[in-house]
Design a protein around this motif. Structure first.
Motif, PDB file in Angstrom:
ATOM      1  N   PHE A 110       0.830  -1.208   0.000  1.00 51.42           N
ATOM      2  CA  PHE A 110       0.000   0.000   0.000  1.00 51.42           C
ATOM      3  C   PHE A 110       0.869   1.265   0.000  1.00 51.42           C
ATOM      4  CE2 PHE A 110      -3.428  -2.856   1.235  1.00 51.42           C
ATOM      5  CZ  PHE A 110      -4.526  -2.277   0.625  1.00 51.42           C
ATOM      6  N   MET A 166     -12.603  -8.764 -13.858  1.00 52.88           N
ATOM      7  CA  MET A 166     -12.515  -7.590 -14.736  1.00 52.88           C
ATOM      8  C   MET A 166     -11.207  -7.613 -15.521  1.00 52.88           C
ATOM      9  SD  MET A 166     -15.412  -6.424 -14.258  1.00 52.88           S
ATOM     10  CE  MET A 166     -15.334  -5.124 -15.454  1.00 52.88           C
ATOM     11  N   VAL A 201     -15.898   4.825  -1.411  1.00 56.82           N
ATOM     12  CA  VAL A 201     -15.805   3.728  -0.435  1.00 56.82           C
ATOM     13  C   VAL A 201     -14.466   3.019  -0.592  1.00 56.82           C
ATOM     14  CG1 VAL A 201     -16.954   1.972  -1.900  1.00 56.82           C
ATOM     15  CG2 VAL A 201     -17.142   1.809   0.590  1.00 56.82           C
ATOM     16  N   SER A 251      -8.166   4.161   0.881  1.00 54.69           N
ATOM     17  CA  SER A 251      -7.087   3.820   1.822  1.00 54.69           C
ATOM     18  C   SER A 251      -6.239   5.043   2.152  1.00 54.69           C
ATOM     19  CB  SER A 251      -6.195   2.731   1.221  1.00 54.69           C
ATOM     20  OG  SER A 251      -6.961   1.570   0.982  1.00 54.69           O
ATOM     21  N   GLY A 253     -18.896   0.608  -8.090  1.00 53.73           N
ATOM     22  CA  GLY A 253     -18.025  -0.557  -7.977  1.00 53.73           C
ATOM     23  C   GLY A 253     -17.049  -0.640  -9.138  1.00 53.73           C
ATOM     24  N   ILE A 271      -8.494  -6.732  -5.580  1.00 55.75           N
ATOM     25  CA  ILE A 271      -8.111  -5.322  -5.722  1.00 55.75           C
ATOM     26  C   ILE A 271      -6.717  -5.234  -6.326  1.00 55.75           C
ATOM     27  CG2 ILE A 271      -9.513  -4.676  -3.726  1.00 55.75           C
ATOM     28  CD1 ILE A 271      -6.841  -4.190  -2.197  1.00 55.75           C
ATOM     29  N   PRO A 272      -6.297  -4.140  -6.918  1.00 50.55           N
ATOM     30  CA  PRO A 272      -7.086  -2.931  -7.139  1.00 50.55           C
ATOM     31  C   PRO A 272      -8.148  -3.090  -8.217  1.00 50.55           C
ATOM     32  CG  PRO A 272      -4.900  -2.675  -8.113  1.00 50.55           C
ATOM     33  CD  PRO A 272      -4.887  -3.963  -7.369  1.00 50.55           C
ATOM     34  N   ILE A 285      -6.783 -10.696  -0.714  1.00 51.18           N
ATOM     35  CA  ILE A 285      -7.439  -9.499  -1.266  1.00 51.18           C
ATOM     36  C   ILE A 285      -6.814  -9.087  -2.603  1.00 51.18           C
ATOM     37  CG2 ILE A 285      -6.065  -7.742  -0.041  1.00 51.18           C
ATOM     38  CD1 ILE A 285      -9.862  -7.708  -0.782  1.00 51.18           C
ATOM     39  N   PHE A 307      -6.214   7.894  -2.915  1.00 53.16           N
ATOM     40  CA  PHE A 307      -6.801   7.902  -4.247  1.00 53.16           C
ATOM     41  C   PHE A 307      -8.275   7.555  -4.111  1.00 53.16           C
ATOM     42  CE2 PHE A 307      -7.665   5.140  -8.114  1.00 53.16           C
ATOM     43  CZ  PHE A 307      -7.775   6.196  -9.012  1.00 53.16           C
ATOM     44  N   GLY A 308      -9.129   8.405  -4.642  1.00 46.85           N
ATOM     45  CA  GLY A 308     -10.568   8.178  -4.476  1.00 46.85           C
ATOM     46  C   GLY A 308     -11.250   7.901  -5.799  1.00 46.85           C
ATOM     47  N   LEU A 309     -11.441   6.636  -6.092  1.00 51.95           N
ATOM     48  CA  LEU A 309     -12.177   6.257  -7.306  1.00 51.95           C
ATOM     49  C   LEU A 309     -13.449   5.486  -6.942  1.00 51.95           C
ATOM     50  CD1 LEU A 309     -12.589   5.780 -10.360  1.00 51.95           C
ATOM     51  CD2 LEU A 309     -11.084   3.797 -10.190  1.00 51.95           C
ATOM     52  N   SER A 315      -8.975   1.780   5.549  1.00 43.75           N
ATOM     53  CA  SER A 315      -9.665   1.939   4.268  1.00 43.75           C
ATOM     54  C   SER A 315     -11.063   2.406   4.666  1.00 43.75           C
ATOM     55  CB  SER A 315      -9.712   0.617   3.509  1.00 43.75           C
ATOM     56  OG  SER A 315      -8.390   0.163   3.257  1.00 43.75           O
TER      57      SER A 315
HETATM   58  C1  LIG Z   1      -8.474  -3.169   1.385  1.00 45.83           C
HETATM   59  C2  LIG Z   1      -9.013  -2.376   0.223  1.00 45.83           C
HETATM   60  C3  LIG Z   1      -8.403  -1.185  -0.121  1.00 45.83           C
HETATM   61  C4  LIG Z   1      -8.913  -0.419  -1.181  1.00 45.83           C
HETATM   62  N1  LIG Z   1      -8.356   0.806  -1.445  1.00 45.83           N
HETATM   63  C5  LIG Z   1      -8.931   1.612  -2.391  1.00 45.83           C
HETATM   64  C6  LIG Z   1      -8.468   2.954  -2.590  1.00 45.83           C
HETATM   65  O1  LIG Z   1      -7.524   3.409  -1.920  1.00 45.83           O
HETATM   66  N2  LIG Z   1      -9.082   3.721  -3.526  1.00 45.83           N
HETATM   67  C7  LIG Z   1     -10.134   3.261  -4.279  1.00 45.83           C
HETATM   68  O2  LIG Z   1     -10.647   4.007  -5.125  1.00 45.83           O
HETATM   69  N3  LIG Z   1     -10.608   1.986  -4.101  1.00 45.83           N
HETATM   70  C8  LIG Z   1     -10.036   1.160  -3.177  1.00 45.83           C
HETATM   71  N4  LIG Z   1     -10.516  -0.118  -2.973  1.00 45.83           N
HETATM   72  C9  LIG Z   1     -11.671  -0.594  -3.760  1.00 45.83           C
HETATM   73  C10 LIG Z   1     -11.312  -1.665  -4.794  1.00 45.83           C
HETATM   74  O3  LIG Z   1     -10.606  -1.083  -5.861  1.00 45.83           O
HETATM   75  C11 LIG Z   1     -12.621  -2.337  -5.223  1.00 45.83           C
HETATM   76  O4  LIG Z   1     -13.104  -3.069  -4.105  1.00 45.83           O
HETATM   77  C12 LIG Z   1     -12.447  -3.240  -6.410  1.00 45.83           C
HETATM   78  O5  LIG Z   1     -12.168  -2.469  -7.551  1.00 45.83           O
HETATM   79  C13 LIG Z   1     -13.703  -4.086  -6.674  1.00 45.83           C
HETATM   80  O6  LIG Z   1     -14.829  -3.263  -6.710  1.00 45.83           O
HETATM   81  P1  LIG Z   1     -16.114  -3.632  -5.809  1.00 45.83           P
HETATM   82  O7  LIG Z   1     -15.635  -3.952  -4.441  1.00 45.83           O
HETATM   83  O8  LIG Z   1     -17.102  -2.540  -5.950  1.00 45.83           O
HETATM   84  O9  LIG Z   1     -16.684  -4.962  -6.447  1.00 45.83           O
HETATM   85  P2  LIG Z   1     -17.955  -5.085  -7.405  1.00 45.83           P
HETATM   86  O10 LIG Z   1     -17.798  -4.200  -8.596  1.00 45.83           O
HETATM   87  O11 LIG Z   1     -19.192  -4.955  -6.593  1.00 45.83           O
HETATM   88  O12 LIG Z   1     -17.809  -6.587  -7.894  1.00 45.83           O
HETATM   89  C14 LIG Z   1     -18.097  -7.700  -7.033  1.00 45.83           C
HETATM   90  C15 LIG Z   1     -17.724  -8.975  -7.767  1.00 45.83           C
HETATM   91  O13 LIG Z   1     -18.492  -9.093  -8.975  1.00 45.83           O
HETATM   92  C16 LIG Z   1     -17.620  -9.245 -10.086  1.00 45.83           C
HETATM   93  N5  LIG Z   1     -18.183  -8.575 -11.259  1.00 45.83           N
HETATM   94  C17 LIG Z   1     -18.768  -7.350 -11.329  1.00 45.83           C
HETATM   95  N6  LIG Z   1     -19.122  -7.070 -12.592  1.00 45.83           N
HETATM   96  C18 LIG Z   1     -18.738  -8.125 -13.349  1.00 45.83           C
HETATM   97  C19 LIG Z   1     -18.814  -8.440 -14.739  1.00 45.83           C
HETATM   98  N7  LIG Z   1     -19.366  -7.615 -15.620  1.00 45.83           N
HETATM   99  N8  LIG Z   1     -18.298  -9.618 -15.168  1.00 45.83           N
HETATM  100  C20 LIG Z   1     -17.727 -10.480 -14.294  1.00 45.83           C
HETATM  101  N9  LIG Z   1     -17.647 -10.242 -12.962  1.00 45.83           N
HETATM  102  C21 LIG Z   1     -18.123  -9.077 -12.505  1.00 45.83           C
HETATM  103  C22 LIG Z   1     -16.309  -8.600  -9.652  1.00 45.83           C
HETATM  104  O14 LIG Z   1     -15.230  -9.113 -10.395  1.00 45.83           O
HETATM  105  C23 LIG Z   1     -16.247  -8.997  -8.192  1.00 45.83           C
HETATM  106  O15 LIG Z   1     -15.742 -10.288  -8.048  1.00 45.83           O
HETATM  107  C24 LIG Z   1     -10.017  -0.907  -1.930  1.00 45.83           C
HETATM  108  C25 LIG Z   1     -10.617  -2.129  -1.589  1.00 45.83           C
HETATM  109  C26 LIG Z   1     -10.129  -2.843  -0.509  1.00 45.83           C
HETATM  110  C27 LIG Z   1     -10.816  -4.126  -0.134  1.00 45.83           C
END
Ligand SMILES: Cc1cc2nc3c(=O)[nH]c(=O)nc-3n(C[C@H](O)[C@H](O)[C@H](O)COP(=O)(O)OP(=O)(O)OC[C@H]3O[C@@H](n4cnc5c(N)ncnc54)[C@H](O)[C@@H]3O)c2cc1C
Length: 399
Positions: free
Chosen positions: A86, A383, A163, A166, A132, A377-378, A373, A124-126, A224
């Motif tokens: 991280f 995807m 959401v 980090s 998601g 992620i990321p 994890i 970083f806020g995405l 986070s």
């Molecule tokens: C510890 C931690 C730190 C993080 N830090 C940051 C950070 O600093 N900044 C930031 O911006 N984000 C951060 N994230 C967020 C992280 O980038 C997201 O959790 C990740 O991109 C997945 O998005 P989601 O959780 O919304 O999953 P979702 O989009 O809800 O997906 C859930 C599941 O469904 C699957 N899925 C969804 N759509 C499809 C599809 N069309 N085809 C196949 N499968 C699909 C996904 O692959 C996944 O397995 C962090 C997450 C964690 C857990």
């Protein structure tokens, strides 16, 4: 790519490994259990110049590239500090790499020296709760505040929610991904993104930014959090890249993120394989080391081979980025294979240690949690596979 690493990269690997060697598994497990930042290690890395590697020399940094940054992250994780990935993703990644390529001269002068010295931290806020993985659908908005002037000099007001962000509790700056045109109106749909540099401490003091840490399974050296923006004021000179054209900049944030995360995965695989192999050499059952059993040895050897391949792909992707060449597919392959190697190594280490894997006496339970994890992620494994399917195989888009 030449198989010999440049001398600069070898020096980074050895330098970071020497610092990291002072902080053993017990140190990282303590930080994790006590939910505390590895401040001593961070300070040591900063003093050695290992955090400012990718900051150009004229701003006080090492003047090196993503390859050296990735290798630094790999070396840190290989020492057992797997959550330390991280640190490299956030500061040399989101901070230095992004600003060096896309920052204005004013932004660089203000922020890069602090990144070089380690005094400045980034977030970083995405990710957003309702978007998601579908980043196109984010709804955090940045609208102009006409009371502050006219035209391009007008301040932005940021409203919305993120959401899982980090390090916001420690960050000086956040690269916030906002929409200046709502998703429903954007043509093409990738238009209307604007990346803004939010002064986190200022916004916290003004009460326009707040956060709630999410209790989590691992990587507890930092928070986070859910982050709330309630009209966070951002002056126009804090735009990264061009207004409405942020999607192009975003890829120069996400590709380095994947590459540094992949490097962390490779290092984490090394760490788990080291622990497993050491245990398998020593532990005797039925009158011989358990590592003499092919059911223990071969899975570890298989994962070792995967790790070496993922390492090469990670270096290739980083090298392409440093050359200013397209690196998206290579970053995807690196991220996919490194996170799989890391997870398989941790899982197999768990199997190798038998009951002792479950004990806090060994680091495997922490490596196991950190590695899992990495598949989500990321960017999630699904995807990444979808990107590889469309971009490398020309298959129809599945989402
Ligand atoms: C510890 C931690 C730190 C993080 N830090 C940051 C950070 O600093 N900044 C930031 O911006 N984000 C951060 N994230 C967020 C992280 O980038 C997201 O959790 C990740 O991109 C997945 O998005 P989601 O959780 O919304 O999953 P979702 O989009 O809800 O997906 C859930 C599941 O469904 C699957 N899925 C969804 N759509 C499809 C599809 N069309 N085809 C196949 N499968 C699909 C996904 O692959 C996944 O397995 C962090 C997450 C964690 C857990």
């Amino acid at each position: 790519m030449d198989f010999d690493l440049p001398e600069s990269a070898v020096a980074v690997r050895d330098g970071v490994a020497a610092v990291a060697a002072k902080y053993d598994h017990a140190y990282w497990s303590r930080c994790e259990d006590e939910k505390r930042y590895p401040t001593e290690l961070y300070r040591d890395l900063a003093e050695g110049g290992w955090l400012g590697l990718s900051v150009p020399e004229e701003y006080g940094g090492g003047g090196q590239g993503l390859l050296e940054t990735a290798i630094a992250c790999e070396a840190l994780c290989a020492s057992g500090g797997t959550a330390g990935a991280f640190i490299y993703v956030l500061n040399p990644g989101f901070g230095a790499t992004t600003l060096t390529r896309h920052g204005t001269e004013e932004q660089k002068q203000q922020i890069l020296p602090g990144l070089a010295s380690g005094e400045v931290q980034f977030s970083f806020g995405l990710t957003e709760p309702d978007a998601g993985s579908n980043a196109i659908e984010i709804s955090t908005s940045a609208r102009r505040d006409p009371s502050t002037g006219s035209g391009r000099a007008t301040d932005f007001l940021v409203k919305g929610q993120k959401v899982w962000i980090s390090n916001v509790e420690r960050a000086d700056w956040m690269v916030a991904v906002t929409r200046t045109i709502p998703a429903a109106e954007a043509r093409p749909r990738t238009a209307g993104f604007t990346l803004l540099l939010i002064d986190v401490k200022e916004a916290l003091a003004a009460g326009t930014l707040s956060y709630t840490p999410i209790p989590k399974m691992g990587s507890n050296i930092l928070y986070s959090s859910q982050v709330f923006f309630d009209d966070v004021r951002v002056p126009a000179h804090r735009v990264l890249g061009e207004v409405d054209e942020g999607f192009r900049v975003l890829w120069d944030v996400l590709n380095p993120e994947r590459i540094i995360a992949a490097a962390g995965g490779v290092g984490s695989a090394d760490a788990a394989l080291d622990v497993a192999a050491a245990y398998a050499r020593d532990r005797e059952v039925f009158g011989r080391p358990i590592g003499a059993n092919q059911s223990i040895q071969f899975p570890l050897a298989q994962i070792k081979a995967k790790t070496e391949l993922a390492r090469l792909m990670t270096y290739k992707a980083a090298w392409l980025f440093d050359q200013g060449r397209p690196c998206g597919s290579e970053a995807d392959v690196a991220k996919l294979t490194a996170s799989q190697a890391s997870w398989e190594a941790a899982d197999q280490a768990f199997q190798t240690l038998g009951g002792m894997a479950y004990s806090k006496e060994y680091p495997v339970e922490r490596l196991f949690r950190d590695a899992r994890i990495g598949k989500n992620i990321p960017v999630s494994e699904q995807m990444v596979l979808a990107h590889i399917g469309t971009s490398m195989l020309g298959l129809p888009k599945s989402y």
